[in-house]
Design a protein around this motif. Sequence first.
Motif, PDB file in Angstrom:
ATOM      1  N   GLU A 214       6.062  50.072 -30.983  1.00 51.65           N
ATOM      2  CA  GLU A 214       5.707  48.644 -30.869  1.00 51.65           C
ATOM      3  C   GLU A 214       5.454  48.031 -32.237  1.00 51.65           C
ATOM      4  O   GLU A 214       5.870  46.890 -32.504  1.00 51.65           O
ATOM      5  CB  GLU A 214       4.473  48.507 -29.983  1.00 51.65           C
ATOM      6  N   SER A 215       4.790  48.777 -33.108  1.00 51.27           N
ATOM      7  CA  SER A 215       4.519  48.238 -34.440  1.00 51.27           C
ATOM      8  C   SER A 215       5.789  48.149 -35.281  1.00 51.27           C
ATOM      9  O   SER A 215       5.834  47.404 -36.271  1.00 51.27           O
ATOM     10  CB  SER A 215       3.482  49.109 -35.155  1.00 51.27           C
ATOM     11  N   TYR A 216       6.829  48.894 -34.918  1.00 55.32           N
ATOM     12  CA  TYR A 216       8.062  48.924 -35.697  1.00 55.32           C
ATOM     13  C   TYR A 216       9.148  48.048 -35.082  1.00 55.32           C
ATOM     14  O   TYR A 216      10.287  48.022 -35.558  1.00 55.32           O
ATOM     15  CB  TYR A 216       8.580  50.361 -35.810  1.00 55.32           C
ATOM     16  N   SER A 217       8.824  47.326 -34.028  1.00 62.29           N
ATOM     17  CA  SER A 217       9.834  46.502 -33.352  1.00 62.29           C
ATOM     18  C   SER A 217      10.411  45.440 -34.278  1.00 62.29           C
ATOM     19  O   SER A 217      11.623  45.153 -34.244  1.00 62.29           O
ATOM     20  CB  SER A 217       9.227  45.853 -32.104  1.00 62.29           C
ATOM     21  N   ALA A 218       9.557  44.817 -35.110  1.00 59.53           N
ATOM     22  CA  ALA A 218      10.060  43.794 -36.031  1.00 59.53           C
ATOM     23  C   ALA A 218      11.051  44.382 -37.025  1.00 59.53           C
ATOM     24  O   ALA A 218      12.044  43.741 -37.389  1.00 59.53           O
ATOM     25  CB  ALA A 218       8.887  43.152 -36.774  1.00 59.53           C
ATOM     26  N   ARG A 219      10.811  45.623 -37.472  1.00 61.11           N
ATOM     27  CA  ARG A 219      11.707  46.282 -38.421  1.00 61.11           C
ATOM     28  C   ARG A 219      13.061  46.548 -37.770  1.00 61.11           C
ATOM     29  O   ARG A 219      14.103  46.344 -38.400  1.00 61.11           O
ATOM     30  CB  ARG A 219      11.072  47.602 -38.873  1.00 61.11           C
ATOM     31  N   PHE A 220      13.076  46.915 -36.484  1.00 61.18           N
ATOM     32  CA  PHE A 220      14.341  47.127 -35.783  1.00 61.18           C
ATOM     33  C   PHE A 220      15.101  45.810 -35.629  1.00 61.18           C
ATOM     34  O   PHE A 220      16.326  45.767 -35.754  1.00 61.18           O
ATOM     35  CB  PHE A 220      14.095  47.761 -34.411  1.00 61.18           C
ATOM     36  N   THR A 221      14.347  44.747 -35.340  1.00 59.76           N
ATOM     37  CA  THR A 221      14.980  43.435 -35.216  1.00 59.76           C
ATOM     38  C   THR A 221      15.593  43.014 -36.539  1.00 59.76           C
ATOM     39  O   THR A 221      16.715  42.467 -36.593  1.00 59.76           O
ATOM     40  CB  THR A 221      13.953  42.394 -34.758  1.00 59.76           C
ATOM     41  N   GLN A 222      14.879  43.274 -37.654  1.00 59.90           N
ATOM     42  CA  GLN A 222      15.379  42.936 -38.981  1.00 59.90           C
ATOM     43  C   GLN A 222      16.675  43.684 -39.296  1.00 59.90           C
ATOM     44  O   GLN A 222      17.590  43.130 -39.915  1.00 59.90           O
ATOM     45  CB  GLN A 222      14.320  43.257 -40.033  1.00 59.90           C
TER      46      GLN A 222
ATOM     47  N   GLN B 283      18.756  44.731 -37.086  1.00 58.63           N
ATOM     48  CA  GLN B 283      19.712  44.442 -36.012  1.00 58.63           C
ATOM     49  C   GLN B 283      20.103  45.726 -35.265  1.00 58.63           C
ATOM     50  O   GLN B 283      21.262  46.027 -35.040  1.00 58.63           O
ATOM     51  CB  GLN B 283      20.968  43.747 -36.561  1.00 58.63           C
ATOM     52  N   LEU B 284      19.089  46.485 -34.875  1.00 59.00           N
ATOM     53  CA  LEU B 284      19.299  47.721 -34.127  1.00 59.00           C
ATOM     54  C   LEU B 284      18.742  47.553 -32.723  1.00 59.00           C
ATOM     55  O   LEU B 284      17.675  46.962 -32.525  1.00 59.00           O
ATOM     56  CB  LEU B 284      18.613  48.903 -34.815  1.00 59.00           C
TER      57      LEU B 284
ATOM     58  N   ASN C 299      14.084  56.072 -41.608  1.00 59.09           N
ATOM     59  CA  ASN C 299      15.401  56.640 -41.926  1.00 59.09           C
ATOM     60  C   ASN C 299      16.467  56.064 -41.005  1.00 59.09           C
ATOM     61  O   ASN C 299      17.584  55.760 -41.431  1.00 59.09           O
ATOM     62  CB  ASN C 299      15.371  58.162 -41.780  1.00 59.09           C
ATOM     63  N   THR C 300      16.126  55.913 -39.714  1.00 61.66           N
ATOM     64  CA  THR C 300      17.075  55.327 -38.762  1.00 61.66           C
ATOM     65  C   THR C 300      17.421  53.895 -39.138  1.00 61.66           C
ATOM     66  O   THR C 300      18.593  53.488 -39.108  1.00 61.66           O
ATOM     67  CB  THR C 300      16.479  55.373 -37.346  1.00 61.66           C
ATOM     68  N   CYS C 301      16.413  53.105 -39.519  1.00 64.20           N
ATOM     69  CA  CYS C 301      16.653  51.715 -39.903  1.00 64.20           C
ATOM     70  C   CYS C 301      17.503  51.617 -41.171  1.00 64.20           C
ATOM     71  O   CYS C 301      18.366  50.733 -41.295  1.00 64.20           O
ATOM     72  CB  CYS C 301      15.327  50.981 -40.097  1.00 64.20           C
ATOM     73  N   ARG C 302      17.262  52.509 -42.121  1.00 65.97           N
ATOM     74  CA  ARG C 302      17.964  52.430 -43.403  1.00 65.97           C
ATOM     75  C   ARG C 302      19.428  52.847 -43.299  1.00 65.97           C
ATOM     76  O   ARG C 302      20.291  52.262 -43.950  1.00 65.97           O
ATOM     77  CB  ARG C 302      17.262  53.316 -44.428  1.00 65.97           C
ATOM     78  N   TYR C 303      19.700  53.870 -42.490  1.00 65.99           N
ATOM     79  CA  TYR C 303      21.015  54.495 -42.570  1.00 65.99           C
ATOM     80  C   TYR C 303      21.858  54.341 -41.307  1.00 65.99           C
ATOM     81  O   TYR C 303      22.834  55.059 -41.143  1.00 65.99           O
ATOM     82  CB  TYR C 303      20.834  55.988 -42.885  1.00 65.99           C
TER      83      TYR C 303
ATOM     84  N   GLY D 260      23.812  48.819 -34.322  1.00 65.33           N
ATOM     85  CA  GLY D 260      23.813  50.153 -33.742  1.00 65.33           C
ATOM     86  C   GLY D 260      22.728  50.341 -32.703  1.00 65.33           C
ATOM     87  O   GLY D 260      21.964  49.419 -32.382  1.00 65.33           O
ATOM     88  N   GLN D 261      22.667  51.563 -32.183  1.00 64.94           N
ATOM     89  CA  GLN D 261      21.731  51.872 -31.116  1.00 64.94           C
ATOM     90  C   GLN D 261      20.831  53.036 -31.529  1.00 64.94           C
ATOM     91  O   GLN D 261      21.213  53.907 -32.299  1.00 64.94           O
ATOM     92  CB  GLN D 261      22.483  52.243 -29.831  1.00 64.94           C
ATOM     93  N   VAL D 262      19.640  53.010 -30.913  1.00 64.26           N
ATOM     94  CA  VAL D 262      18.672  54.068 -31.150  1.00 64.26           C
ATOM     95  C   VAL D 262      18.089  54.477 -29.797  1.00 64.26           C
ATOM     96  O   VAL D 262      17.668  53.620 -29.014  1.00 64.26           O
ATOM     97  CB  VAL D 262      17.543  53.618 -32.095  1.00 64.26           C
TER      98      VAL D 262
END
Length: 469
Positions: free
Chosen positions: A329-337, A339-340, A372-376, A381-383
């Motif tokens: 939940e705290s990392y949701s904004a990072r995933f949105t940024q 585009q994952l 690492n997932t967000c960077r690479y 993409g999907q997670v």
Amino acid sequence: MKLIHKFFLAFFITNITLVGAMFVFIYLNFTTEFNHFVEKQEQKHLSEVKLHLTQFYAKANSWETIAYNNQLWRSIVDPKQQNNEDRATLDNPPPTLLWIELPGDLLKTGRRISLYNQHRQVVVGRNEINENPLIEPILLNNTIIGWIGLVPSKLAANSPAKAFLNAQLHNYIIITLLVIVLAFIMAIVLSKHLIKPIQQIVIATNELNKGNFTNRITPLSQDELGTLSNNFNELASTLQENQQMRFQWMSDTSHELRTPLTVLRSHLIAVQDGVFVADNKRISLLIDQVNNLNLIVDDLSQLAHSDTASLSYQFKPLNIAALLQRTLESYSARFTQCQLNIAPLHLDNSVNYQVYGDQERLQQLFINLLENTCRYTNQGGQVQISLKQVKQHIELTFSDSAPGVNKQDQTKLFDRFYRVEKSRSREYGGAGLGLTLCQQITETHKGSISLQDSPLGGLQVTLTLPQTG
């Protein structure tokens, strides 16, 4: 004292001691056997002489003929028709420790025999009967007809037997000296043979002290020294790899730090010269570069603390599913940024996801994996993240989409500073330390972490932790 000298002295002194002990034992044993042999031979000779004298007296009825016929006396006490050597060989074999054959006339017993009449008066030989240590009567029909005296070889001055023993002693001494010389030579040869692999190791370790980690030793044996040589080669290989890794780390770290610093410097100079305007967009770009620097420094700091066991752990029972959910939940904004698209966390509600661990460190572990997932992972993409129970362990998997990582690179991703694409890593930040830190946190929690190909086309990280409760 050098080791080769110690080896030499050890071998040489041991050989000298053994040779000396053998010499004493052999010579004493030979002397005893030889004296016993001489006594038996002389006693036999004396018995034969008594027999001849008895026969002579039975015919002559007196000793007068013998007293005035030296040749007759010699024919009785030293009969030429019988070979002494044959007697010694057939009846009483001589000692076996002779270096030369025993001469047939060695003892010369007849020269030490004296004859006396029944009144103990000399017929042939020494004047006084008491001068003979050995005295025996000569009997004829149980009547004493005379006396025979003998000076045993071992008591006689200038005894041939003693001279023979001295000659044998001389032979033994010469042979012993030759053996000592041979022992000296063999001690040198063996010492050099044993010291050779040790000298190799000494020379090679000196090269290690000088920083030459490419030197290797060729094992000369399969014993402990050979094992030591192989261990040295493994140590040298490890040091060489560590040296290369250290140089690579320094190079990678300098590159990692240089990229955002170069961007910062160029933009600040441009702003100073009036080429760029310090607007919000420009300041945001500079802040991003500063954040990249912070990420690198944070990774280095965390890893250094982990290496020195400075990271503090406060273990307690916790629900890893709830901890993971809060982290997502705290990392949701990072995933949105980035585009994952992240799939909902897959949980089996019938399982109690209790583990014994440190909440902050496990959250740090999850953040590193998610980052690492967000960077690479390519945009769009999907997670997928799943949590399940496998026997007495909790298994957590992070799967992402392309790009993937080949098998060869997967085995190296836990190495410090290792990156599949260095240029792409610098673009998105990071120093290749995240997975190394994840591995150390996992091992501290008595778990395991591994990498596989993801069914989504990217990389899958599998984390296993022991379950409690």
